[in-house]
Design a protein around this motif. Structure first.
Motif, PDB file in Angstrom:
ATOM      1  N   ALA A  37       0.823  -1.209   0.000  1.00 19.74           N
ATOM      2  CA  ALA A  37       0.000   0.000   0.000  1.00 19.74           C
ATOM      3  C   ALA A  37       0.858   1.260   0.000  1.00 19.74           C
ATOM      4  O   ALA A  37       0.660   2.162  -0.822  1.00 19.74           O
ATOM      5  CB  ALA A  37      -0.942  -0.004   1.205  1.00 19.74           C
ATOM      6  N   ILE A  38       1.804   1.359   0.933  1.00 14.45           N
ATOM      7  CA  ILE A  38       2.640   2.551   1.055  1.00 14.45           C
ATOM      8  C   ILE A  38       4.103   2.146   1.166  1.00 14.45           C
ATOM      9  O   ILE A  38       4.450   1.254   1.945  1.00 14.45           O
ATOM     10  CB  ILE A  38       2.255   3.383   2.292  1.00 14.45           C
ATOM     11  N   VAL A  39       4.943   2.799   0.374  1.00 15.12           N
ATOM     12  CA  VAL A  39       6.392   2.639   0.497  1.00 15.12           C
ATOM     13  C   VAL A  39       6.964   3.984   0.959  1.00 15.12           C
ATOM     14  O   VAL A  39       6.768   5.008   0.299  1.00 15.12           O
ATOM     15  CB  VAL A  39       7.038   2.229  -0.834  1.00 15.12           C
ATOM     16  N   LEU A  40       7.629   3.973   2.109  1.00 15.52           N
ATOM     17  CA  LEU A  40       8.268   5.178   2.637  1.00 15.52           C
ATOM     18  C   LEU A  40       9.746   5.152   2.281  1.00 15.52           C
ATOM     19  O   LEU A  40      10.436   4.162   2.550  1.00 15.52           O
ATOM     20  CB  LEU A  40       8.105   5.243   4.155  1.00 15.52           C
ATOM     21  N   VAL A  41      10.224   6.244   1.677  1.00 15.66           N
ATOM     22  CA  VAL A  41      11.602   6.306   1.198  1.00 15.66           C
ATOM     23  C   VAL A  41      12.236   7.616   1.675  1.00 15.66           C
ATOM     24  O   VAL A  41      11.603   8.675   1.580  1.00 15.66           O
ATOM     25  CB  VAL A  41      11.656   6.250  -0.346  1.00 15.66           C
ATOM     26  N   PRO A  42      13.477   7.592   2.158  1.00 13.88           N
ATOM     27  CA  PRO A  42      14.155   8.856   2.465  1.00 13.88           C
ATOM     28  C   PRO A  42      14.206   9.730   1.207  1.00 13.88           C
ATOM     29  O   PRO A  42      14.490   9.229   0.105  1.00 13.88           O
ATOM     30  CB  PRO A  42      15.556   8.413   2.898  1.00 13.88           C
ATOM     31  N   ALA A  43      13.936  10.995   1.375  1.00 12.76           N
ATOM     32  CA  ALA A  43      13.869  11.882   0.213  1.00 12.76           C
ATOM     33  C   ALA A  43      15.153  11.849  -0.603  1.00 12.76           C
ATOM     34  O   ALA A  43      15.125  11.895  -1.840  1.00 12.76           O
ATOM     35  CB  ALA A  43      13.563  13.300   0.678  1.00 12.76           C
ATOM     36  N   SER A  44      16.299  11.735   0.057  1.00  6.38           N
ATOM     37  CA  SER A  44      17.577  11.723  -0.658  1.00  6.38           C
ATOM     38  C   SER A  44      17.780  10.474  -1.496  1.00  6.38           C
ATOM     39  O   SER A  44      18.614  10.459  -2.410  1.00  6.38           O
ATOM     40  CB  SER A  44      18.732  11.873   0.343  1.00  6.38           C
ATOM     41  N   LEU A  45      17.017   9.400  -1.194  1.00  2.00           N
ATOM     42  CA  LEU A  45      17.172   8.135  -1.927  1.00  2.00           C
ATOM     43  C   LEU A  45      16.063   7.902  -2.947  1.00  2.00           C
ATOM     44  O   LEU A  45      15.984   6.816  -3.538  1.00  2.00           O
ATOM     45  CB  LEU A  45      17.214   6.964  -0.937  1.00  2.00           C
ATOM     46  N   MET A  46      15.201   8.880  -3.165  1.00  2.00           N
ATOM     47  CA  MET A  46      14.118   8.698  -4.130  1.00  2.00           C
ATOM     48  C   MET A  46      14.624   8.343  -5.532  1.00  2.00           C
ATOM     49  O   MET A  46      14.053   7.475  -6.199  1.00  2.00           O
ATOM     50  CB  MET A  46      13.241   9.946  -4.186  1.00  2.00           C
ATOM     51  N   PRO A  47      15.695   8.962  -6.039  1.00  2.00           N
ATOM     52  CA  PRO A  47      16.170   8.559  -7.372  1.00  2.00           C
ATOM     53  C   PRO A  47      16.528   7.081  -7.449  1.00  2.00           C
ATOM     54  O   PRO A  47      16.271   6.429  -8.471  1.00  2.00           O
ATOM     55  CB  PRO A  47      17.406   9.454  -7.581  1.00  2.00           C
TER      56      PRO A  47
END
Length: 313
Positions: A37-47
């Motif tokens: 449902a939801i994947v939480l990712v550190p903003a710096s690792l989004m790429p």
């Protein structure tokens, strides 16, 4: 899930928390993400995260680096002031389910609030929540608020008689919130709540509709049944002997997942079942499906052929 050793294919979880990861190399071990449902990712690792193959993922959420993630699955009940409590300025609140606030929200101090479901709050919270909610996939609804009222919350399933809904020990401004199913098992002559809010399903007697209908707010399905059915809730399998032992035709109210054995003759069903109200799934052999469709007068769900059913018994 917050294990730094996550690797391979990750599937069938409501919430996948990747925020403890600090480098793209840690993410490299994940080969696929599916049915999440939801994947939480550190903003710096989004790429790096967007390069992971994903199937049936509802939402990928970038979380500012260093933010504390607080997660909850199911119904979360709290006072409105808790959204501005101490220590939340550098935190993100992630709710997979229903967020129920029992008092007005003066301010939202969380860095992020994400709700995969419904938000229910008292009037007077509109401005604060409008500014403070980051993402909501369901509805945001408000109920009338009066100082001193009691907000009674039931999560899961509530079976209530008409007398219970009269709220004899409470006040006329009380609110009843049901996050799940409300099954009203008898006639309702009086509603003792200002509002009854249901995020899910309601099964109630049709004769009580003039009394109950104006007080109920349903975010889901509402089914009105007739007569005095016999309720089955959960999971059950009906064999031939059950129907043979019935002294008279029965109205069945089925809430959940149910099966009928192949040994049950169609003629026996027609003789012993007067009517069916179905909320859920009813699985039967193909020769009985037509009879069940005729007998089912109210349906929220599915009547399925047993040979085609994918679920294990």
């Amino acid at each position: 899930m917050t294990d730094r050793r996550l690797a391979g294919v990750i599937n069938d979880v409501a919430l996948l928390d990747l925020t403890p990861m600090t480098s793209a190399e840690e993410l490299a071990g994940i080969t696929r993400i599916s049915d999440v449902a939801i994947v939480l990712v550190p903003a710096s690792l989004m790429p790096a995260a967007v390069g992971i193959p994903m199937d049936d993922v509802a939402m990928v959420v970038p979380v500012p680096d260093g933010v504390e993630v607080r997660t909850h699955t199911g119904a979360l009940v709290m006072g409105g002031e808790a959204l501005a409590g101490p220590g939340v300025e550098n935190a993100a609140l992630i709710v997979t389910g229903t967020l129920i606030l029992t008092s007005p929200v003066p301010r939202v101090a969380y860095r992020q609030i994400i709700v995969m479901g419904m938000v229910l709050a008292p009037h007077g919270s509109e401005s604060a929540l409008g500014a403070g909610l980051t993402r909501v996939t369901g509805a945001v609804d408000y109920y009338p608020y009066v100082e001193g009222q009691e907000v009674k919350v039931s999560t899961g399933q509530l079976r209530a008689s008409g007398e219970v809904l009269a709220n004899p020990a409470g006040g006329p401004d009380d609110i009843l919130v049901v996050a799940g199913q409300l099954i009203v098992t008898g006639p309702v002559t009086k509603v003792g709540y200002r509002r009854i809010v249901v995020a899910g399903q309601v099964l109630a007697p049709q004769d009580s509709q003039p009394v109950l209908g104006p007080a109920v707010i349903v975010k889901g399905q509402l089914v009105w049944y007739t007569g005095q059915p016999r309720f089955f809730v959960g999971k059950e399998r009906f064999g031939r002997s059950f129907f043979e032992l019935l002294d008279q035709p029965l109205h069945l109210a089925l809430v959940g997942r149910f099966e009928i054995d192949p040994e049950v003759p169609a003629a026996l069903l027609r003789e012993k079942v007067q009517e069916i109200t179905l909320v859920g799934k009813l699985i039967a052999p193909s020769q009985l499906v037509g009879v069940l469709q005729v007998l089912t007068t109210e349906k929220v769900g599915e009547i399925a052929v047993a040979e085609d059913a994918s679920e294990p018994r």
